[in-house]
Design an enzyme around this catalytic site. Structure first.
Site, short mmCIF file in Angstrom:
data_model
loop_
_atom_site.label_atom_id
_atom_site.label_comp_id
_atom_site.label_asym_id
_atom_site.label_seq_id
_atom_site.Cartn_x
_atom_site.Cartn_y
_atom_site.Cartn_z
N ASP A 8 0.85 -1.19 0.00
CA ASP A 8 0.00 0.00 0.00
C ASP A 8 0.89 1.24 0.00
O ASP A 8 1.75 1.38 0.88
CB ASP A 8 -0.91 0.01 1.23
CG ASP A 8 -1.98 -1.07 1.17
OD1 ASP A 8 -1.98 -1.85 0.21
OD2 ASP A 8 -2.82 -1.13 2.10
N ASP A 131 -15.58 -3.63 -1.89
CA ASP A 131 -15.34 -3.47 -0.45
C ASP A 131 -16.69 -3.38 0.23
O ASP A 131 -17.56 -2.63 -0.21
CB ASP A 131 -14.54 -2.20 -0.18
CG ASP A 131 -13.27 -2.11 -1.02
OD1 ASP A 131 -12.70 -3.18 -1.32
OD2 ASP A 131 -12.86 -1.00 -1.37
#
Length: 249
Positions: A8, A131
């Site tokens: 990330d 998500d």
């Protein structure tokens, strides 16, 4: 079962967020390319990159770091990227740079026509990222909860021609609380394309549980905080998964 290390990217560094909060991040490395090489050397067979700044800005932000990762390991394994991908030009540029897959999340939910166009133009390279919290899809870096059911949207996107679905349980991501196996299997059973689990992988027991449902269509899992904190040894985890499914995939 593929264990896929996540890198990330925030401000050019490798970080992990807790439950998607940009203000609650831990930095694990200053050199993204070196981090990518670390995971490939440990046996990774795919990498998962996220442009965190891009996800919130709605456009690519960490392209320099992404290109450095592609230069370091792109010739060795496939790399997938999500975050800030909102137009076809960005997809084309990333694929030309050497990415194998781009992940479209918020833009797919808000503008399904864009996802359909992307699948038409770049067939075989588009993954959708869904998500969710309690079965409802979230967008905009998890900051907005929609009324869409994950399974319904995933079926629709499968019809568009996406290559696979990455399913993240927001309530568990970065919390080391275990994968939501039940919700992941429910989604995989509703689809014919591969599902990659994400959010909460914490230990070998999670790998055992995922391998037990691989036949349902759960093909991989994103490894985040657990492999950075040391709670899970990545190389040992991939070896375990290979042993459980009868050899290297």
């Amino acid at each position: 079962m593929l264990l896929i290390p996540a890198i990330d990217l925030k401000d050019g560094k490798c970080v992990r967020l807790k439950q998607g909060d940009m203000n609650d991040s831990t930095t694990f490395g200053e050199d993204p390319a070196a981090m990518a090489r670390r995971w490939v050397d440990a046996g990774a067979r795919r990498l998962h990159l996220v442009d965190l700044n891009g996800a919130f800005a709605g456009k690519p932000v960490n392209e320099g770091a992404i290109k450095s990762i592609i230069a370091a390991v792109g010739g060795d394994i496939p790399i997938q990227l999500g975050g800030g991908i909102r137009d076809l030009d960005t997809i084309e540029r990333y694929l030309d740079d050497g990415l194998s897959y781009v992940i479209i999340g918020t833009a797919a939910v808000k503008n399904p026509g864009f996802l359909r166009d992307a699948c038409t133009a770049f067939g075989g390279h588009i993954i959708v990222g869904l998500d969710a919290r309690d079965g409802k899809v979230a967008t905009d870096g998890w900051s907005k909860l929609t009324g869409h059911e994950v399974v319904d949207l995933a079926r629709k996107f499968q019809d568009y021609g996406v290559e696979g679905v990455i399913y993240t349980d927001i309530g568990r991501d970065g919390m080391l609380s275990g994968i939501n196996i039940e919700a992941t299997v429910k989604l995989a059973q509703a689809l014919t394309i591969p599902v990659i689990a994400s959010g909460g992988l914490s230990n070998m027991a999670d790998i055992d549980a995922l391998c037990a449902v691989e036949h349902e269509g759960v093909d991989g899992v994103i490894c985040g905080r657990s492999i950075y904190s040391g709670d899970l040894d990545f190389a040992a985890g991939q070896k375990r998964a290979d042993e459980l499914n009868g050899g290297r995939v």
